[in-house]
Design an enzyme around this catalytic site. Sequence first.
Site, PDB file in Angstrom:
ATOM      1  N   SER A  41      -3.522   6.402 -13.738  1.00 20.69           N
ATOM      2  CA  SER A  41      -3.039   5.237 -13.502  1.00 20.69           C
ATOM      3  C   SER A  41      -2.550   4.634 -14.848  1.00 20.69           C
ATOM      4  O   SER A  41      -1.982   3.603 -14.868  1.00 20.69           O
ATOM      5  CB  SER A  41      -4.306   4.246 -13.182  1.00 20.69           C
ATOM      6  OG  SER A  41      -5.402   4.379 -14.097  1.00 20.69           O
ATOM      7  N   HIS A  42      -2.769   5.219 -15.978  1.00 16.54           N
ATOM      8  CA  HIS A  42      -2.043   4.787 -17.114  1.00 16.54           C
ATOM      9  C   HIS A  42      -1.116   5.907 -17.652  1.00 16.54           C
ATOM     10  O   HIS A  42      -0.759   5.656 -18.903  1.00 16.54           O
ATOM     11  CB  HIS A  42      -3.068   4.426 -18.155  1.00 16.54           C
ATOM     12  CG  HIS A  42      -3.865   2.899 -17.949  1.00 16.54           C
ATOM     13  ND1 HIS A  42      -4.820   3.060 -16.979  1.00 16.54           N
ATOM     14  CD2 HIS A  42      -3.631   1.797 -18.365  1.00 16.54           C
ATOM     15  CE1 HIS A  42      -5.496   2.060 -16.809  1.00 16.54           C
ATOM     16  NE2 HIS A  42      -4.779   1.184 -17.530  1.00 16.54           N
TER      17      HIS A  42
ATOM     18  N   ASP B 209      -4.897   1.195 -10.190  1.00 17.04           N
ATOM     19  CA  ASP B 209      -5.570   2.008  -9.183  1.00 17.04           C
ATOM     20  C   ASP B 209      -5.134   1.436  -7.731  1.00 17.04           C
ATOM     21  O   ASP B 209      -5.188   2.113  -6.816  1.00 17.04           O
ATOM     22  CB  ASP B 209      -7.078   2.134  -9.335  1.00 17.04           C
ATOM     23  CG  ASP B 209      -7.358   3.187 -10.291  1.00 17.04           C
ATOM     24  OD1 ASP B 209      -6.966   4.409 -10.232  1.00 17.04           O
ATOM     25  OD2 ASP B 209      -8.221   3.073 -11.333  1.00 17.04           O
TER      26      ASP B 209
END
Lengths: 337, 337
Positions: B47-48, B188
């Site tokens: 997600s990052h 997310d």
Amino acid sequence: MAETRDITLDELASLAYAVLRHNGFGADHTRAIAETVLAAEHDACHSHGIYRLIGIAQACRDGVADGGVAPTVVDHAAAVVKVDAGGGFSPLAFERGLPMLIDKARRGGIAAMAINRCFHLTALWPEVERLAAENLVGLAMTPSHAWVAPFGGKRGLFGTNPLAFAWPRPNNDPYVFDFATSAIARGDIELHAREDRALQPGWALDRTGAPTIDAHAALEGAMLPFGGHKGSALATLIELLAGPLIGDLTSGQSQQFDAGRGAAPFHGELIIAIDPAAFAPDTKDQSAAAERLFEGIVDQGARLPSQRRRAARRQTKADGFVRVNAALVDELNQLID
Amino acid sequence: MAETRDITLDELASLAYAVLRHNGFGADHTRAIAETVLAAEHDACHSHGIYRLIGIAQACRDGVADGGVAPTVVDHAAAVVKVDAGGGFSPLAFERGLPMLIDKARRGGIAAMAINRCFHLTALWPEVERLAAENLVGLAMTPSHAWVAPFGGKRGLFGTNPLAFAWPRPNNDPYVFDFATSAIARGDIELHAREDRALQPGWALDRTGAPTIDAHAALEGAMLPFGGHKGSALATLIELLAGPLIGDLTSGQSQQFDAGRGAAPFHGELIIAIDPAAFAPDTKDQSAAAERLFEGIVDQGARLPSQRRRAARRQTKADGFVRVNAALVDELNQLID
């Protein structure tokens, strides 16, 4: 329901002062502790109010805490004040270190105060409110006893580890929160046990590490952190910063030091003060943006923290009395017999 | 399940650098952003990871973010560094301000760095890990867009407002956590929507303010804070300290500034660095007490945060490749056509 009694604010103050003086506290400690405990009671925060006087008085009477010691303030680094409470309770130590903390925050923009070797059974919000009254942002934290299991664990390791924060608001009460990183305050579990009330699910484990809603079983077992692994991480941060960082005890070490006496936690506290004027050219703009944020919370029906406490404070002031547990008042009166 | 593809670390780095250079970033920004995004991908924090390159590239291509601007570092107060990112992404601004922050923390014991006018779509843990590598405690926070409703509210007001913390451990990886004060990271929710997966209850509200597990409805509605009113209070603290305090935008203001473009949040960041050596006479004692705390967590079967990330990092290093979403790689490749 437990039987209650209404007592006037003067009677309440007299009771608090008498309990403290009669159990060995000197005049300075008595005033500093009483102010904190009375402030909580005026805010109808009974778990941090006069109920705490029982444990505080016992700690002094038993010679565990020192009721007469003068805290020592040390200019420790350009942005760090250290206060050695010398085995006394924290409110006087906070008071003595506060002027240097304020000065350092104004000079440098941010500063920290470590209070060491103190007993602390009181609330943190009166401390951060003192910083807000000086137009500073305040942050305070302290470990306690190893009552709270880490997320995914079974046994007490963290304290209830409160985190308090204040943001000054011009011509208004500051924005203040003060919450335990446990799912609920220790004092609330104790009050549930005293009154044989069931806990809510998710608050505690019994001594085998299984979930429980029995307050007595919870007192023998462990509490749980709020917010799952994130609350557990925050509790760890507080252990580290207000424990090892400042050269003081973790909640586990404090519990070992207590050696089963059941006295107040003996530990340290970290307070951080930030001067908004050191960060932005115009503090009016800072305040205006903050006020829009607060409006955005309130306008959609959500609440600012401490609203209930503030409302209770106003009500108490208007009434001139507080409604307290009758058995508790009897118990406190026995402490001055 | 979404189709995956294994790509080597060199290919991954080449892809990230190419996407950034091809979409308008200069060499310095490219390196600083790529390092952060690649670190997340190596840690299997998708997600990052490289997923973020889509939004980062678009912000620069559209002229919203400045890909070539040099951050300006200002010695603002004895314990305060300010870095004007000038409309660029944050990693280079952090890098440029870091030496002064470290110096101030070592001189005074505690210091703060405010990064202003930056875009920030990356993770905070690489920043606090940099502080821990200097034997400093690090704390970092930033607002984002007004995606998260306050506890008891209905509409987005707070950002996902991550809080990251690092505690240095001698001869070991630092203790690090980095969590969103929303129940789950925004990335997310977006990944759930991309893959049409249901959310967990308690994560989000739809546009009417009613609870939802539909990721698309959540993206049009609001996310919820973790931990009820306590998480909501923490999100407020982050808004205040990394917004109004440092003279920068709240998540609501950042969203207004964005004006529906859907670009990365434009805002500020606050980083606090603390030097353990300024607080206690012996840093060995500090470390030993902290290690006992960590043992107390692990020994009862609970986990330290970041263990999964660290395990993934070791695995990635051993494998020499990462497994990523195939459609995402295709999409990134289109950005360098």
